[in-house]
Write an enzyme that holds these catalytic residues in place. Structure first.
Site, mmCIF file in Angstrom:
data_model
loop_
_atom_site.group_PDB
_atom_site.id
_atom_site.type_symbol
_atom_site.label_atom_id
_atom_site.label_comp_id
_atom_site.label_asym_id
_atom_site.label_seq_id
_atom_site.Cartn_x
_atom_site.Cartn_y
_atom_site.Cartn_z
ATOM 1 N N GLN B 124 0.850 -1.194 0.000
ATOM 2 C CA GLN B 124 0.000 0.000 0.000
ATOM 3 C C GLN B 124 0.886 1.245 0.000
ATOM 4 O O GLN B 124 1.776 1.362 0.848
ATOM 5 C CB GLN B 124 -0.883 -0.042 1.250
ATOM 6 C CG GLN B 124 -1.858 1.099 1.362
ATOM 7 C CD GLN B 124 -2.516 1.156 2.744
ATOM 8 O OE1 GLN B 124 -2.148 0.406 3.636
ATOM 9 N NE2 GLN B 124 -3.462 2.059 2.910
ATOM 10 N N GLY B 125 0.638 2.151 -0.918
ATOM 11 C CA GLY B 125 1.382 3.407 -0.971
ATOM 12 C C GLY B 125 0.462 4.586 -0.744
ATOM 13 O O GLY B 125 0.097 5.301 -1.681
ATOM 14 N N SER B 127 0.415 6.567 2.864
ATOM 15 C CA SER B 127 1.051 7.536 3.757
ATOM 16 C C SER B 127 2.352 8.082 3.160
ATOM 17 O O SER B 127 3.028 7.403 2.393
ATOM 18 C CB SER B 127 1.383 6.882 5.097
ATOM 19 O OG SER B 127 0.218 6.514 5.765
ATOM 20 N N SER B 159 4.199 -1.818 4.593
ATOM 21 C CA SER B 159 4.503 -3.223 4.883
ATOM 22 C C SER B 159 4.521 -3.993 3.569
ATOM 23 O O SER B 159 3.772 -3.658 2.651
ATOM 24 C CB SER B 159 3.436 -3.823 5.789
ATOM 25 O OG SER B 159 3.259 -3.021 6.924
ATOM 26 N N GLU B 242 -12.455 -3.585 5.162
ATOM 27 C CA GLU B 242 -12.438 -4.603 6.215
ATOM 28 C C GLU B 242 -13.142 -4.146 7.481
ATOM 29 O O GLU B 242 -13.098 -4.836 8.485
ATOM 30 C CB GLU B 242 -10.997 -4.962 6.554
ATOM 31 C CG GLU B 242 -10.320 -5.711 5.438
ATOM 32 C CD GLU B 242 -8.929 -6.143 5.837
ATOM 33 O OE1 GLU B 242 -8.191 -5.292 6.355
ATOM 34 O OE2 GLU B 242 -8.603 -7.308 5.639
ATOM 35 N N GLU B 367 -5.924 9.192 18.472
ATOM 36 C CA GLU B 367 -6.467 10.555 18.426
ATOM 37 C C GLU B 367 -7.474 10.694 17.277
ATOM 38 O O GLU B 367 -8.538 11.305 17.438
ATOM 39 C CB GLU B 367 -5.320 11.569 18.255
ATOM 40 C CG GLU B 367 -4.426 11.702 19.487
ATOM 41 C CD GLU B 367 -3.520 10.489 19.718
ATOM 42 O OE1 GLU B 367 -3.179 9.788 18.730
ATOM 43 O OE2 GLU B 367 -3.160 10.236 20.876
#
Lengths: 331, 384
Positions: B124-125, B127, B159, B242, B367
């Protein structure tokens, strides 16, 4: 699995909630708590007519044939409205009370109410019921309340009486009562106090959220500040988790699941602390306004404290769970 | 209100539990790091062959069209067995559902089958160093040049990127449009020239995630999901895929962890002390059990709501917050129980403790979650 409320359960909540709103309006909570009588015995007949008293008593015994799950839903509402009546006491005692046909019939028709009590034990609602089921080890004696020597032991919560049995009362021994009935009564009480506490915590939160939306400081509603919003979010999640665990425990008891007793014990631990936490977060949200006698908030806070501190300790409940958890093959 | 399995659910659970007991590749609890990639790949192939990959995917795309409840039982039992997840978790849980929802027929046919059998791994790209919680603030640019988008920028916390063949990549295609409107969603071949992956060791020492550097990377126009400018909506499909079911696997992993800590507490330490005899340890273990069961019951209600209405509800992110709180307390207790040996460099308890600090950061910080609950569940005014 479908853990949502059924259509019937939602209808039960709607009808019961509507009746409570009319019969015990929010604005009158202070007056009710400060009245010397504490509760109006006429309420008991109304509750009988509504079918609350025998809600999860089987139909062949004259009840409504619902389950403890439905009774738990009502108990949550009684906490929300601080309903002043010995409902939790009577509901809890049913596994024992059913051994006396007349007593059970009296509960169902609204003429009698009952609590389990041991000698020298401080017992909620002892001064509010018509009958006492006196427990002396494995023996249970049914005695009319007026034949019992009861010392008042009030708490800061004016919506629920409390007392102590000073002497063993004379009455009829219910010889068919088993140890299992007494254990079931105790487990029911744990779940019902948990449910009531969820309702208490939810009411406190609703008041605080409403206040946080209205109250302006520094030109903005205080609920827009994370210091307020985050604390309310945490309290909300804690109350909702306690609600989930309480519903689950009730479902487990109804369905004879192997972890039912531990779930009930855990629900009590979880819910009484969530309710006190929600009440204290709400008091903080109200600031000085919440510290006044005129604010209704303290009525719920006091019930939350009474449920947390006078129904046995969290430590002893956790010890019970730990012993089971640490036994090989226990969980 | 019924918290129990239906007969169909119970049958699925029993069959899966039986299958896992003789087949599962299990996580190691005694040492650092994940099991080796080859073992994981063959385990993933085995999962796919047994029909346990992409359960909730529609049958026409290789799944079983399973309900969220069946999917949750799968995740529940996998975590309970301490089984290593399919190597393609990002492909199955994120890229696949997004391609199913937004992809063209050609894209679906090209990508989906190879996700299930682990022949292609996804990362996953999303952030970036400058855009974490504020995802709409990404600055990785894609500029159209003929039939290709030319991508420049940097992604982080990715990851599986060091193993991945493909990446779901969120880029900015319109620097003038309002923040959320200028984004687009690309399917990036990780072997394209200009893609550089650098492992980024965590404070545990484990290189669990990576940085991805993108320099003049050419991505075919046909590799976009949705239209230019729809990237935010596509990304929300990815992040929502999910919701509801994943919570169950978080709870089940806590239960598995608690069982391990209970075993650990029952065993005498080197100094002869049996931690389970200490009243404070006992009460904390019991309290964790209570909190975990409360989370499980809450996850069950959320899942039931999702199955009944298609919406998991505004409270759903709260389970992730609760999971992180219990996980962090439990890893600390495990370390106390381990005593003097707990902090040795090879200690599993030390690894778990250090890793658990990430639990309140990954998948939406505590948060962000509290903000969501305050705003959407309680209806409080926006706090930022």
């Amino acid at each position: 699995m479908d853990a949502t409320l059924t259509v019937d359960q939602r209808a039960l909540l709607d009808v019961a909630g509507g009746w409570l709103d009319d019969r015990f309006p929010f604005d009158g909570v202070g007056e009710r708590a400060d009245s010397p009588v504490g509760w109006d015995p006429e309420v008991w007949h109304e509750l009988a007519r509504l079918g609350w008293l025998g809600l999860d008593v089987s139909e062949d015994l004259g009840g409504s044939g619902a389950t403890l799950v439905e009774t738990v839903l009502l108990a949550e509402l009684t906490g929300r409205h601080l309903l002043p009546a010995p409902l939790v006491a009577t509901w809890s005692a049913i596994p024992v009370a059913r051994h006396d046909e007349q007593l059970l019939a009296g509960i169902l028709d609204g003429s009698r109410s009952v609590v389990l009590a041991r000698l020298e034990e401080t017992v909620a609602d002892l001064g509010a019921v018509t009958d006492v089921l006196f427990v002396d080890e494995d023996t249970v004696v049914l005695a009319p309340a007026e034949a019992c020597r009861v010392v008042d032991a009030p708490t800061v919560d004016g919506t629920r009486t409390r007392g102590r049995l000073e002497a063993a009362p004379v009455g009829r021994t219910l010889s068919s009562t088993t140890e299992d009935d007494l254990r079931r009564a105790q487990t029911r009480r744990s779940v019902l106090i948990a449910a009531e506490s969820v309702g208490v915590g939810q009411r406190c939160l609703d008041l605080a959220v409403d206040h946080a939306q209205q109250r302006q400081q520094f030109g903005r509603p205080i609920g827009s500040y994370q210091a307020i919003g985050f604390a309310l979010a945490d309290a909300h999640l804690a109350v909702d988790r306690a609600r989930s665990l309480t519903y689950w425990a009730a479902w487990q008891l109804v369905n004879g699941q192997p972890t039912a007793d531990q779930a009930a014990t855990g629900a009590h631990v979880c819910a009484v602390s969530a309710a006190v936490g929600a009440a204290e977060t709400s008091l903080q949200t109200f600031g000085g306004l919440g510290m006044t006698w005129d604010s209704p908030l303290h009525r719920w806070y006091k019930r939350a404290l009474v449920n947390q501190l006078t129904e046995g300790t969290a430590a002893s409940r956790l010890d019970t769970i730990a012993t089971w958890l640490l036994t090989e093959g226990g969980w | 209100m019924d918290f129990g399995d239906t007969s169909e659910e119970a049958a699925f659970r029993a069959e899966l539990r039986e299958w896992l007991s003789s087949n599962a590749l299990r996580m190691s609890t005694s040492h650092f790091g994940p099991p080796d990639v080859d073992a994981r790949r063959s385990w993933s192939v085995q999962l796919a062959a047994a029909g346990y990959a992409g359960l909730s995917w529609p049958a026409e795309h290789g799944g079983r069209g399973a309900s969220p409840k069946i999917d949750a039982i799968f995740l529940d039992e996998m975590a309970r067995a301490r089984a290593v997840p399919h190597l393609g978790v990002i492909g199955i849980g994120m890229a696949g559902p997004t391609i199913i929802h937004w992809g063209t027929e050609a894209q679906r046919a090209r990508y989906l089958p190879r996700i299930l059998d682990a022949s292609e791994i996804w990362c996953q790209g999303f952030s970036e160093p400058g855009a974490g919680s504020d995802l709409a603030g990404i600055t990785t640019r894609a500029v159209l040049d003929g039939d290709h988008w030319v991508v420049n920028g940097q992604k982080v916390w990715s990851s599986y990127a060091h193993l991945a063949d493909w990446c779901i990549l969120l880029v900015r295609t319109d620097p003038v449009a309002a923040r959320h409107q200028g984004l687009s969603f690309l399917l990036l071949d990780m072997r394209s020239p200009g893609v550089e992956v650098r492992p980024l060791p965590q404070l545990t020492g484990d290189p669990e995630f990576n940085e991805i550097f993108l320099t003049d990377v050419r991505v075919p126009r046909t590799s976009m999901l949705g239209e230019p400018g729809q990237g935010w909506s596509v990304a929300m499909t990815t992040l929502g895929a999910e919701r509801g079911t994943f919570a169950i696997s978080l709870v089940a992993s806590l239960e598995a962890h608690l069982r391990e800590v209970l075993d650990q507490a029952r065993r005498p330490r080197r100094d002869g002390v049996v931690p389970a005899e200490d009243v404070e340890v006992r009460r904390r273990l019991a309290r964790h059990w209570v909190d975990i069961q409360a989370l499980r019951a809450t996850a069950s209600r959320t899942l039931s709501r999702l199955a009944a209405t298609g919406d998991a509800g505004a409270d759903a992110p709260g389970i992730k917050l609760g999971w992180s709180q219990v996980a962090q307390q439990l890893t600390h207790l495990a370390l106390e129980i381990a005593g003097d040996d707990g902090l040795s460099p090879t200690s599993g308890s030390a690894y778990a403790k250090l890793r658990s600090r990430g639990n309140s950061i990954e998948m939406g910080t505590s948060e962000i979650v509290r903000g969501l609950i305050a705003e959407r569940a309680l209806g409080l005014p926006r706090s930022r």
